[in-house]
Every structure is written in C-alpha cells, then in structure tokens.
Scaffold this active site. Sequence first.
Site, PDB file in Angstrom:
ATOM      1  N   LYS A 105       0.863  -1.183   0.000  1.00 42.27           N
ATOM      2  CA  LYS A 105       0.000   0.000   0.000  1.00 42.27           C
ATOM      3  C   LYS A 105       0.895   1.226   0.000  1.00 42.27           C
ATOM      4  O   LYS A 105       1.637   1.479   0.943  1.00 42.27           O
ATOM      5  CB  LYS A 105      -0.927   0.031   1.224  1.00 42.27           C
ATOM      6  CG  LYS A 105      -1.974   1.152   1.062  1.00 42.27           C
ATOM      7  CD  LYS A 105      -2.857   1.337   2.268  1.00 42.27           C
ATOM      8  CE  LYS A 105      -2.421   2.550   3.036  1.00 42.27           C
ATOM      9  NZ  LYS A 105      -3.386   3.111   3.961  1.00 42.27           N
ATOM     10  N   GLY A 166      -7.237   9.561  10.703  1.00 40.15           N
ATOM     11  CA  GLY A 166      -7.409   9.733  12.142  1.00 40.15           C
ATOM     12  C   GLY A 166      -8.454  10.751  12.555  1.00 40.15           C
ATOM     13  O   GLY A 166      -8.645  11.000  13.739  1.00 40.15           O
ATOM     14  N   ALA A 192      -9.064   5.714   5.271  1.00 40.99           N
ATOM     15  CA  ALA A 192      -8.836   6.872   6.156  1.00 40.99           C
ATOM     16  C   ALA A 192     -10.091   7.707   6.358  1.00 40.99           C
ATOM     17  O   ALA A 192     -10.814   8.014   5.414  1.00 40.99           O
ATOM     18  CB  ALA A 192      -7.744   7.786   5.626  1.00 40.99           C
ATOM     19  N   GLY A 193     -10.327   8.065   7.613  1.00 40.87           N
ATOM     20  CA  GLY A 193     -11.350   9.047   7.923  1.00 40.87           C
ATOM     21  C   GLY A 193     -12.652   8.481   8.452  1.00 40.87           C
ATOM     22  O   GLY A 193     -13.506   9.222   8.924  1.00 40.87           O
ATOM     23  N   ASN A 214      -8.052   2.039  10.637  1.00 39.75           N
ATOM     24  CA  ASN A 214      -7.195   1.706  11.768  1.00 39.75           C
ATOM     25  C   ASN A 214      -7.660   2.455  13.019  1.00 39.75           C
ATOM     26  O   ASN A 214      -8.162   1.844  13.954  1.00 39.75           O
ATOM     27  CB  ASN A 214      -5.727   2.051  11.432  1.00 39.75           C
ATOM     28  CG  ASN A 214      -4.760   1.588  12.510  1.00 39.75           C
ATOM     29  OD1 ASN A 214      -5.147   0.938  13.474  1.00 39.75           O
ATOM     30  ND2 ASN A 214      -3.497   1.926  12.365  1.00 39.75           N
ATOM     31  N   THR A 215      -7.562   3.786  13.010  1.00 43.45           N
ATOM     32  CA  THR A 215      -7.905   4.571  14.200  1.00 43.45           C
ATOM     33  C   THR A 215      -9.318   4.294  14.704  1.00 43.45           C
ATOM     34  O   THR A 215      -9.540   4.203  15.919  1.00 43.45           O
ATOM     35  CB  THR A 215      -7.781   6.072  13.888  1.00 43.45           C
ATOM     36  OG1 THR A 215      -6.460   6.320  13.392  1.00 43.45           O
ATOM     37  CG2 THR A 215      -8.022   6.916  15.123  1.00 43.45           C
TER      38      THR A 215
END
Lengths: 263, 263, 263, 263
Positions: A105, A166, A192-193, A214-215
């Site tokens: 990635k 994040g 993301a987001g 992830n976050t």
Amino acid sequence: MPNMQNDPLVIAGTEYQSRLLTGTGKYKDLEETRAATEAAGAEIVTIAIRRSNIGQNPNEPNLLEVLPPDRYTILPNTAGCYTAEDAVRTCKLARELLDGHNLVKLEVLGDEKTLYPDVTATLEAAETLIKDGFQVMVYTSDDPIIAKRLEEMGCVAVMPLAAPIGSGLGIQNRYNIIEIVENANVPILVDAGVGTASDAAIAMEMGCDGVLMNTAIAAAKDPVLMASAMKKAIEAGREAYRAGRVPRKRYASASSPLEGTFF
Amino acid sequence: MPNMQNDPLVIAGTEYQSRLLTGTGKYKDLEETRAATEAAGAEIVTIAIRRSNIGQNPNEPNLLEVLPPDRYTILPNTAGCYTAEDAVRTCKLARELLDGHNLVKLEVLGDEKTLYPDVTATLEAAETLIKDGFQVMVYTSDDPIIAKRLEEMGCVAVMPLAAPIGSGLGIQNRYNIIEIVENANVPILVDAGVGTASDAAIAMEMGCDGVLMNTAIAAAKDPVLMASAMKKAIEAGREAYRAGRVPRKRYASASSPLEGTFF
Amino acid sequence: MPNMQNDPLVIAGTEYQSRLLTGTGKYKDLEETRAATEAAGAEIVTIAIRRSNIGQNPNEPNLLEVLPPDRYTILPNTAGCYTAEDAVRTCKLARELLDGHNLVKLEVLGDEKTLYPDVTATLEAAETLIKDGFQVMVYTSDDPIIAKRLEEMGCVAVMPLAAPIGSGLGIQNRYNIIEIVENANVPILVDAGVGTASDAAIAMEMGCDGVLMNTAIAAAKDPVLMASAMKKAIEAGREAYRAGRVPRKRYASASSPLEGTFF
Amino acid sequence: MPNMQNDPLVIAGTEYQSRLLTGTGKYKDLEETRAATEAAGAEIVTIAIRRSNIGQNPNEPNLLEVLPPDRYTILPNTAGCYTAEDAVRTCKLARELLDGHNLVKLEVLGDEKTLYPDVTATLEAAETLIKDGFQVMVYTSDDPIIAKRLEEMGCVAVMPLAAPIGSGLGIQNRYNIIEIVENANVPILVDAGVGTASDAAIAMEMGCDGVLMNTAIAAAKDPVLMASAMKKAIEAGREAYRAGRVPRKRYASASSPLEGTFF
C-alpha cells in the site's frame, strides 16, 4: 438464506471474503491487535513498515507472530513517507523483509499536520513501483481525475480517503467517491477518515468495494467490540448495496423519487 | 469474542435479543414475509390489524401461519386509524383476536398524504388504552415534549419517526432524537422513515434502543437480502454505540475534538 | 433593476417590506438594541412582556423609547410562559399596556432546558386568544399537522422553530418546514434556532415568508454588523426563491437533475 | 451603520469592493449579460476566450461593448482547455487581444463530462504562465496540498471548486475549503458549483475571500433577480463572518458549544 459467499472482493487476482481491511497500529499491545483483527474478520492487514517490527529488530516482539502471514495477507504500507523516493525505498525494504512479497500500500503524504496525500509524488512513486514489479494499492485524495490516472497506470486498487487520517469525520465528499466508483475498473477501497460503523456502511452502500481503517477501531474505547461492529457494518452496507434500497421519496404515496432539492 | 448476548432489549418486562422489529406488509406473498422476517432475525413483528388477516377471515391465508405467535411476539398496530376512537377500537379487536394479548403499537395518523402522526389524538388514545390495561408502544413525532409525556403516561416504549412512513429518508432531525433518547426511561425505538442499512446504524449509534421498519425491507429489490443487511446494521450500530467511537477531529494530531462548526 | 418592493409580507392584512422580524432581548443596552434593529431593517419587533419594560415600571428605561410604536409594529410575546393560562394572561396584560393592540406572538414552552414548545398547551391558548379577539402569531414545533391546525383555528401566522431557541443550529428538519410551507395559507415564519446568515437564507429559499430571530443577532460578537448581514441574507434568500434556482445535477452536461440519493 | 467599505478584496495589489466575480456565458443575449452583471455588482468578470468574442471576430457583437474594460476588470479564462499547452496558448492570445493585460484565470480540465480540473497539468501551466509574467488566478480542486503549492508557486489567487462546474450542488467538502482558507496567504475564491444564494453565503462565512459563479446566475429562471440575490448573499456571508456568529449549542442554556457529534 442470503449470504456473502458469492460476492468476493478480488484484488490482483486473489479472492477475499472480507471487505474490511485493518491497520495494525495504535493498539495498546499485540494481544489487543490480534483480538481486534480477529473480531474484524480482516483477511488483509496493513503494516507501517517504518513503525512496526516485522523482523527489522530481531530482539523485539514481531507483529507477524500475532498476525501470521499464512493466515493474513500482509500489506506493507509507506506511512510516514513524504517523498516518492522514501516511499519507493520503503516498499523495497518491505519486499526484502517479506521474501519477495509484491503487494504494497503506497502512501506519500503532503503534510505532517493533515496527513493529506501528495498526489503528484504519489503518481511518481506508483509509476516507479509498478515498473519494478510491485502490485500497488494506492492511497490518494478523492480527486476523480487522479484516481483514474492511478488505475490506468496499473495500480491494482485505488484507495481514496473519506476524510483526513485519524479524523473520524466519515465521507466528506460523497460526490467524488461516487464519481470514482462509477468510473473504476479496479477495486475502490475507502481509506482513512471513517469514524464509526455507519460511516463504513455508507461507503459500502455507495458501491465501494471495501474499507480500510485503523484509528476508528484501535482508538475506540473498546477496540475489539468496535472491530465486531465494523465487520457487521461493512457486510450490512454491502448487502444493502446489492439488495437495492428503496428510493427516497417525500411520502409513501409519492409517485416519484425526490429530486434532491433539500434532503 | 464480543457479542450481543448480554445486551437485551427489555420491553414491558420481556427480554429480546433482537433490536430490529419488522412490519409484515408490502411483501409479494406470505413466503417472502416469512423469509425476510427470518433473515431480519426479528423477534417482534408488527401487524396492521385493519389490513392483515390474523383470523378475521377464516377462509383466507392467515399471516400467523408463517409468523407463529409461539415463535414471534405479535405486535398488532393501528395503521390506517385517523382518530383516537378508531385506534382504540382496533386495539380491542386485536386483543380479542389474539386471546387477551395486551401489547399493541398505537398509531393515530394526522393526514393521508404524509401519514404523519396526530399527536393530540395519540395522547388521547394512549391514555384510554393504558387505563384499559393495554401495554402501549406508541408511534409519535420527534417532539421531545410529547415523547416525554407519552412515557410519563405509562407507554412501555416510545417510537418517534425518523422521517415520514415509507419515505426512506433516514433520520431528519438528529437533535430531537438525541434529546428524546437522553431524557427517556423507557425504550426509544425509531419507527418509520429508515431507507437503508446505514440509516438504521445511525439510529443505534445515537443510542436508540431499536428500530422498527417495514418498507425499507419489503420494498427493496431483494427484500430477504435487505433484511439480512438490516439485521447486521442494527447490531453494528449498537455495538459501535457500546464500543465508544473515536471523537471527530480535524486531524489525527488535533488535540481536541471538533467544535462542530461545519462538519 | 430587480427589487423587493412588489413583494410585501402580509400579516393580518398589513403589508411589510421587511421579512426579518427581530427580538429585543440580550443586547448590552438600549442603544445597541436600537442600532441593531435599525441595521436589520426590521419593521416588526417582538418584546417579551415578562422581561422587558414597556411601561410596567415607570421609573426605568422604557424599551418603546428606542423602538417607538409609530415606527415599529410592536409584537408582544409570551416568552417565559409554561402554561396556557399564563400565556393568555400575559397577552391580556400586553393589550392593556399597548392600548388595545391585538397582535401578539404566542409561545407556550414545554421545558426550561430546551425551551421547546408545548404544542397541546399552545393549541389551547391559541383558541382562547382568538376567541378573545387577538391576532395570534404562534410559535410552534415543526410538526406539519399541528401547524395546519393552528392555521385552521385562525392564527394569522404560524412560526415553526428551525432548532431550539438560542441554539444557533439552523434548520434541523427541512422536510417538515417544506411540508408546512407547501400546505399553508397564512405566512410561515421560521422562529428560533437560526445561527448565521446562511441559515436565514436557506429558510427563505425554502419558501418561508420570513424569519424571526434574536440570539443570532444580539449574541454575535458584533450585533449591529450581524443585523446587517441578516437583512441582506433574508433578501438574498427571498430573491433566490423568486428567481428560481438552477436544478442540482451531477454535471453541467447531465440531462436530468439529481435524484437525490446522496447529495 | 456598518458597511463593506473598509473591507476590500485585494487581488494582485488591486482593491475591489465586490467579492462576487461573475462569468459571462450562458445568458440569452448580451443585454441580459449586461443587466445581470450590473445587478451582481461584479467588478471582475471572467470571459472564456475560446467561446466569447472580444475582438477575434470583428463582424460579430463584441462582449466588451456591454462589459467595457474601463468599468470592469476583464479576467480572461481558459475554459475548454484540456492540456497545459492549450491553456498557455489561450492566455497568450488573451493578452494580445487585451493589449498586454496580464491577469488571467487558468483552468485546465481533466475530463469533458465532469469538467473537473487536471491538477498536474494545472501546476505545469501555472508555472509556465508565471514565468512568462502572467498574474494567475487558478481554478483547482479542493486538495489543500495542491492549493498551497499553487500559492507558493506565485498564483495571485487560488480558486478551489465547491462542486463540479454547472452542478449547482454547493460546497461538497467543507473540511477541505476551511483547510485551504486557514493556510492561505493569497485570496481564496470559491469557483464553480454554487447553486443558490445560501451556498454563496456559506462560502463567505467559512472565510473565503470571494466567489466566482456563472451558471447559478445565468441559468436561473430570472438571471437578473438571481444576480441581485447573489450580491446580497455574498455581502451577508462576509458580514456574518466578520460579525462573529453565535456558537452552536444544544440549548440556549447550554454552557458549552456542541462537540459536533451529530449536528
């Protein structure tokens, strides 16, 4: 009974049953990483080569012990790289550490504050990596023109952001994501987001092929329970997309769908 | 592994594992009703007494054959009633048909076009029914003052609309729903207006105790697959609520959550 | 040159050029009240009879000195009333203080925290006041059924909230406001909840006949400049409504407007 | 009385009182172009060199007759250019036609369907034009990294899109626009995608320095009235931004602003 079994996600020729890809950072320990990844049902896990030990430091705990490559598809990523050169170098290091593994990635960041991608450096790095035999899944902005170019260049999946890494804001520009999805011939994964389960479901309902996060999982109060929520949300959104939702109307009795002026 | 088993929905003293309540109208046939209800994992099914045969017409197919009362909690509703009197009479008919069954869903509609509730007639009917020994789950607007009054009057669950019945618009006024949820001591179930899986997840993430839907499932292109999507979405939203989502921030590095000016 | 002069707001038979009605509370002093009211171009100003001195206390500054009734239409309101009786009594007091003035703004609140209206008490008070010869402009929720009933009862204007009083959240439920506007034969004025200029413009673009606000102006950092902003926003929104906006489309080249699935 | 006179927009050293820039295409005739431009109060008008006659065809009506350069700042643009070369050539032609005029609006499009910008070609063209002495106002995506790079390269104004050209969708990604505005040292003008007055007001409330629009005015049912609406909306939004809006709260009595979870 309807199921997901006839609806695999295909990336670079490989079939996956899960459409939820997870990151491996920000957990309190490796055991939590393991438990959350399992609860998420992830088959592809992404690892920040610059931050995670997958063998670089033989004397420290190795992430691959809890996420064994014979069970998970390891997706090395270039988090923390701000130039094409750095990103390319990091991918090569990952390939070496993982015995010739070509799937990566790519992310090339534009700025330390927002972690927004640098799309011109991303295009450059993607070109170099593809020529060098890598299978590139690529993190990018939600710019439909750039997304198409990355596909045409040979990236095996295009991964537009929903919102800054994040941030937990969910999809900021539905227009662009739909535009990217409709024009694509490779999988489009939102990366993301995402903040909560409904954000993930919305991405899937819009026709995205998967979501990487992830976050949203690792920084939830209960990461393992949130991982389970995300697994179900991804499946729910995908099934709703396939099932064909009812049109939006002002009333049950309205004969035609809304023209979208205000809702 | 996290699960839902320690998190029952309790209505009028009875525990339910499922937080998805389904309607039984608008399906193409009884077999589809049965299959979708099963895919939804519903334990409480609502039946429009004025439109469905649960024994009134002994010569026609009986809905209870595919949704047997020993397996499902039957929730008779007063769909199609525009006055308190009609609604009360319909509940009494249901009780008779169902051998003394006291749990009902009250709805008194204000208008044939929007099917919006008539809250003053609803208050009146609720009072009469409670005095007569019914356990009243009540469909209402998202007015927090009315919702509280219905609770104080003794309704066993309050069911504000997300949007007009059959509209598929999702929650129109999140402010009011949150206000109702935070002030409540009885279960708050979103009733009407859900369109797709993410709408259901959002309701649960806001702290609602459950969702009742009919059109979103029955009028989807593939009702059984949509029922499965909704089951997962409800569970996903509930788990995300319990897991404690990440705060919304402008960046991963931002030290404090957004103050909500524009996002 | 287009202008607003042929487009008056008519309430109870009187024509007004301005569609921005303002409150008179929360200013730092009477001079600021005067200056902001003038900058807003308001012709109708509402006064909380329970909180403002319009002659009750002959020894204190009188609000009517800076807002003289020969220049402004004074609209006494029942802010702070939580029962129909209190509201009716307050209107009668206002009529006495203002020499037989019949135009009032009725509000009966349901709760001290949210200041949300109590619609059943509002219906009751409106009926009493209308029988007693008052011209009632009525603050209410955005419930379309209640709004219609208040109109049918004889209220001269119906004033649904955008959001809770003083919240600055803007219109929370566009669906309901549009529904109220389309069904109305009296002026619909959005009352409460506007936060900034665009919120006011949006209300007017949706076809509302006017907006009443207080906190958004009086509690801005620069109330007089915000009053000017609101005046222009109301005119902008009204003109845009009359001018007929372009349809929403995905592209300039798209042949048909959006069906409103996601935008 | 507050006014706009001490708040000029400064582009490349020149002060403008108006923050509304208008396009000149899509009107039914030159008289409508003139009347709408005047009603908009525009001081800068943009002209598509490839589509409008400003002297290329001496035998046809010349746009500059109704929009004389001694009254308006003429801003030639490169609409219809899909490569950096084409855009550069078009700017040079404009400079020649306009006797050495250096101010241009650069746009390099990526795709005929969406008219989304090609940011890599835009960067390339901007660099060439700046070296050649042009003052470049540049149409771009809402990518904050690209916007900053265009500023650093020497563009005199950066003009991110709100939404696709001609779509009328309003600002799709408020996050990105705020990010661009907060990081900028040159004027940020929203270009493309505005649909109605409130969209323009919102852009100004977010701190944008101005808005450029064409379709929203020219394709409204009454373009001249819409031009007036837009003039007022821009002023309203700017004044509201300067006046400092009230914070968003759940209630008037709430002690702290919303944390933005759902509103």
